[in-house]
Scaffold this motif. Sequence first.
Motif, PDB file in Angstrom:
ATOM      1  N   LEU A 138       0.830  -1.204   0.000  1.00 46.55           N
ATOM      2  CA  LEU A 138       0.000   0.000   0.000  1.00 46.55           C
ATOM      3  C   LEU A 138       0.863   1.253   0.000  1.00 46.55           C
ATOM      4  CD1 LEU A 138      -2.648  -0.998   2.722  1.00 46.55           C
ATOM      5  CD2 LEU A 138      -2.880  -1.190   0.229  1.00 46.55           C
ATOM      6  N   ASP A 139       0.285   2.346  -0.489  1.00 43.58           N
ATOM      7  CA  ASP A 139       0.946   3.645  -0.414  1.00 43.58           C
ATOM      8  C   ASP A 139       0.697   4.318   0.929  1.00 43.58           C
ATOM      9  OD1 ASP A 139       1.876   3.442  -3.063  1.00 43.58           O
ATOM     10  OD2 ASP A 139      -0.029   4.209  -3.836  1.00 43.58           O
ATOM     11  N   TYR A 140      -0.401   3.961   1.577  1.00 39.64           N
ATOM     12  CA  TYR A 140      -0.745   4.569   2.860  1.00 39.64           C
ATOM     13  C   TYR A 140      -1.618   3.609   3.649  1.00 39.64           C
ATOM     14  CZ  TYR A 140      -5.466   5.316   1.048  1.00 39.64           C
ATOM     15  OH  TYR A 140      -6.732   5.113   0.539  1.00 39.64           O
ATOM     16  N   VAL A 141      -1.642   3.782   4.960  1.00 39.76           N
ATOM     17  CA  VAL A 141      -2.646   3.130   5.803  1.00 39.76           C
ATOM     18  C   VAL A 141      -3.625   4.201   6.249  1.00 39.76           C
ATOM     19  CG1 VAL A 141      -1.211   1.218   6.591  1.00 39.76           C
ATOM     20  CG2 VAL A 141      -1.194   3.383   7.864  1.00 39.76           C
ATOM     21  N   ASP A 142      -4.800   3.778   6.620  1.00 36.95           N
ATOM     22  CA  ASP A 142      -5.808   4.745   7.053  1.00 36.95           C
ATOM     23  C   ASP A 142      -5.562   5.211   8.483  1.00 36.95           C
ATOM     24  OD1 ASP A 142      -7.897   4.782   4.722  1.00 36.95           O
ATOM     25  OD2 ASP A 142      -7.344   2.682   5.030  1.00 36.95           O
ATOM     26  N   ILE A 143      -5.115   4.295   9.339  1.00 39.60           N
ATOM     27  CA  ILE A 143      -4.815   4.652  10.728  1.00 39.60           C
ATOM     28  C   ILE A 143      -3.466   4.061  11.098  1.00 39.60           C
ATOM     29  CG2 ILE A 143      -5.570   4.598  13.128  1.00 39.60           C
ATOM     30  CD1 ILE A 143      -8.395   3.870  12.106  1.00 39.60           C
ATOM     31  N   PHE A 144      -2.586   4.890  11.647  1.00 43.77           N
ATOM     32  CA  PHE A 144      -1.299   4.430  12.162  1.00 43.77           C
ATOM     33  C   PHE A 144      -1.252   4.720  13.649  1.00 43.77           C
ATOM     34  CE2 PHE A 144       3.448   5.239  12.683  1.00 43.77           C
ATOM     35  CZ  PHE A 144       3.748   3.884  12.784  1.00 43.77           C
ATOM     36  N   TYR A 145      -0.978   3.677  14.441  1.00 46.68           N
ATOM     37  CA  TYR A 145      -1.002   3.776  15.891  1.00 46.68           C
ATOM     38  C   TYR A 145       0.401   3.717  16.502  1.00 46.68           C
ATOM     39  CZ  TYR A 145      -5.993   2.251  16.028  1.00 46.68           C
ATOM     40  OH  TYR A 145      -7.348   2.120  15.885  1.00 46.68           O
ATOM     41  N   SER A 146       0.587   4.471  17.567  1.00 46.31           N
ATOM     42  CA  SER A 146       1.636   4.175  18.533  1.00 46.31           C
ATOM     43  C   SER A 146       1.076   3.069  19.414  1.00 46.31           C
ATOM     44  CB  SER A 146       1.980   5.407  19.365  1.00 46.31           C
ATOM     45  OG  SER A 146       2.777   5.040  20.478  1.00 46.31           O
ATOM     46  N   HIS A 147       1.678   1.881  19.323  1.00 46.50           N
ATOM     47  CA  HIS A 147       1.085   0.683  19.910  1.00 46.50           C
ATOM     48  C   HIS A 147       1.157   0.663  21.432  1.00 46.50           C
ATOM     49  CE1 HIS A 147       0.440  -3.857  18.768  1.00 46.50           C
ATOM     50  NE2 HIS A 147      -0.517  -3.404  19.535  1.00 46.50           N
ATOM     51  N   ARG A 148       2.096   1.423  22.013  1.00 44.33           N
ATOM     52  CA  ARG A 148       2.211   1.472  23.467  1.00 44.33           C
ATOM     53  C   ARG A 148       2.978   2.723  23.873  1.00 44.33           C
ATOM     54  NH1 ARG A 148       7.359  -0.620  25.641  1.00 44.33           N
ATOM     55  NH2 ARG A 148       8.722  -1.191  23.903  1.00 44.33           N
ATOM     56  N   PHE A 149       2.735   3.166  25.079  1.00 47.57           N
ATOM     57  CA  PHE A 149       3.490   4.282  25.626  1.00 47.57           C
ATOM     58  C   PHE A 149       4.923   3.836  25.899  1.00 47.57           C
ATOM     59  CE2 PHE A 149       5.077   6.350  29.535  1.00 47.57           C
ATOM     60  CZ  PHE A 149       5.255   7.632  29.020  1.00 47.57           C
ATOM     61  N   ASP A 150       5.891   4.673  25.509  1.00 48.91           N
ATOM     62  CA  ASP A 150       7.302   4.389  25.731  1.00 48.91           C
ATOM     63  C   ASP A 150       7.850   5.393  26.742  1.00 48.91           C
ATOM     64  OD1 ASP A 150       9.984   3.848  25.684  1.00 48.91           O
ATOM     65  OD2 ASP A 150      10.318   4.524  23.630  1.00 48.91           O
ATOM     66  N   PRO A 151       8.133   4.958  27.977  1.00 52.94           N
ATOM     67  CA  PRO A 151       8.603   5.907  28.998  1.00 52.94           C
ATOM     68  C   PRO A 151       9.990   6.476  28.704  1.00 52.94           C
ATOM     69  CG  PRO A 151       8.753   3.648  29.811  1.00 52.94           C
ATOM     70  CD  PRO A 151       8.012   3.588  28.515  1.00 52.94           C
ATOM     71  N   GLU A 152      10.719   5.879  27.764  1.00 52.01           N
ATOM     72  CA  GLU A 152      12.065   6.345  27.456  1.00 52.01           C
ATOM     73  C   GLU A 152      12.100   7.353  26.312  1.00 52.01           C
ATOM     74  OE1 GLU A 152      14.497   2.919  26.835  1.00 52.01           O
ATOM     75  OE2 GLU A 152      14.353   2.248  28.921  1.00 52.01           O
ATOM     76  N   THR A 153      10.963   7.612  25.701  1.00 53.31           N
ATOM     77  CA  THR A 153      10.889   8.570  24.595  1.00 53.31           C
ATOM     78  C   THR A 153       9.924   9.681  24.961  1.00 53.31           C
ATOM     79  OG1 THR A 153      11.303   6.829  22.959  1.00 53.31           O
ATOM     80  CG2 THR A 153      10.346   8.884  22.137  1.00 53.31           C
ATOM     81  N   PRO A 154      10.311  10.937  24.799  1.00 54.10           N
ATOM     82  CA  PRO A 154       9.365  12.029  25.079  1.00 54.10           C
ATOM     83  C   PRO A 154       8.102  11.882  24.236  1.00 54.10           C
ATOM     84  CG  PRO A 154      11.576  12.889  24.765  1.00 54.10           C
ATOM     85  CD  PRO A 154      11.627  11.442  24.360  1.00 54.10           C
ATOM     86  N   ILE A 155       6.974  12.138  24.847  1.00 57.74           N
ATOM     87  CA  ILE A 155       5.720  12.047  24.103  1.00 57.74           C
ATOM     88  C   ILE A 155       5.741  12.989  22.901  1.00 57.74           C
ATOM     89  CG2 ILE A 155       3.415  13.111  24.338  1.00 57.74           C
ATOM     90  CD1 ILE A 155       2.700  11.047  26.332  1.00 57.74           C
TER      91      ILE A 155
END
Length: 350
Positions: free
Chosen positions: A135-152
């Motif tokens: 595909l060229d694109y997806v309709d929805i892309f998720y951050s699958h989980r919160f990562d405490p080591e990366t700034p939101i």
Amino acid sequence: MTARITPAYAPASERYDTMQYRRVGTSGLRLPAVSLGMWHNFGDDVPINNQRAIMQRAFDLGITHFDLANGYGPPMGASERNVGRLLEEDFSGLRNELIISTKAGYPFYPGPYGSGGSRKYLLGSLETSLTSLGLDYVDIFYSHRFDPETPIEETAGALDSAVREGKARYVGISSYSAARSLEMITALRSLGTPLVIHQPSYSLLNRWVEVGEPSLLQVLGDEGVGCIAFSALAQGLLTDKYLNGIPADSRATQGKTMKDGMLSTTNLDHVRELNVIAAERGQTLAQMAVAWLLKDQRVSSVLVGASRPSQLEDSVRGVENTTFTADELARINVSAQDGGLNIWAASSNA
């Protein structure tokens, strides 16, 4: 002149007649009340024609949303490759009628850049997913989980970039707590790319989204973000599968994601009690589990899996009656108790 090759699959003409389509928060996006999740049954351990039958039947039932993640399999990544093949072979002329979603966050690549919420990982994983899906694109892309080591702010920036680069139409998050969700909502809003949807685990036996002040459901409702519930049938526990014991071919015997304690005596007693209420309503347990989630208008869609088309047909019928009496809800609440099913609690409670 070259003859035009037509696909063998011809969708049912009445596919949109009975399915409900719900608005996702305050966005313009609508999802079917029941969506198909590819967490299981779309890896290389399942014959491709079984997968084909499930996808075709789903679409014939009005299920326009297919939900994936980078690591779904087995092996990891296989589900996206297999679904990509089926999209090309069976759904090539139907892309504009489909919602395809994927996620990144859990370990996928080896080494230090293979998991989490960094810009490098999220956007690199999205590129891999697009290649696998064809595909060229997806309709929805998720951050699958919160990562405490990366700034939101960094994770939000990566999601924003996916939209601005045309590789995703909308963005979402999964399993974030109420507080972390509000942080992401604020961060994305400041970038001009709204958070459209949250995908938490949620079922009759896993109600963490209702807990707290404010609860996750309250935050989503107040902020105009849609909710799509995954593991809505509690990995098969909220079906007739375990009412009379543990079948030899069940997920519980396959060493997949049914953890110790999920099939406890207490949980199974609650399931049997809920099954009695469902029967009195003229529904199967799976249908009532779907209906119970959809009674809340903040829930845009319910994700279900299926190992065969008949399971989808059963789940979809839950859309037919989502009204509950006060007495039914009171009786359900006695048995709809936490069953230790939130195996994603590390993210949910961050």
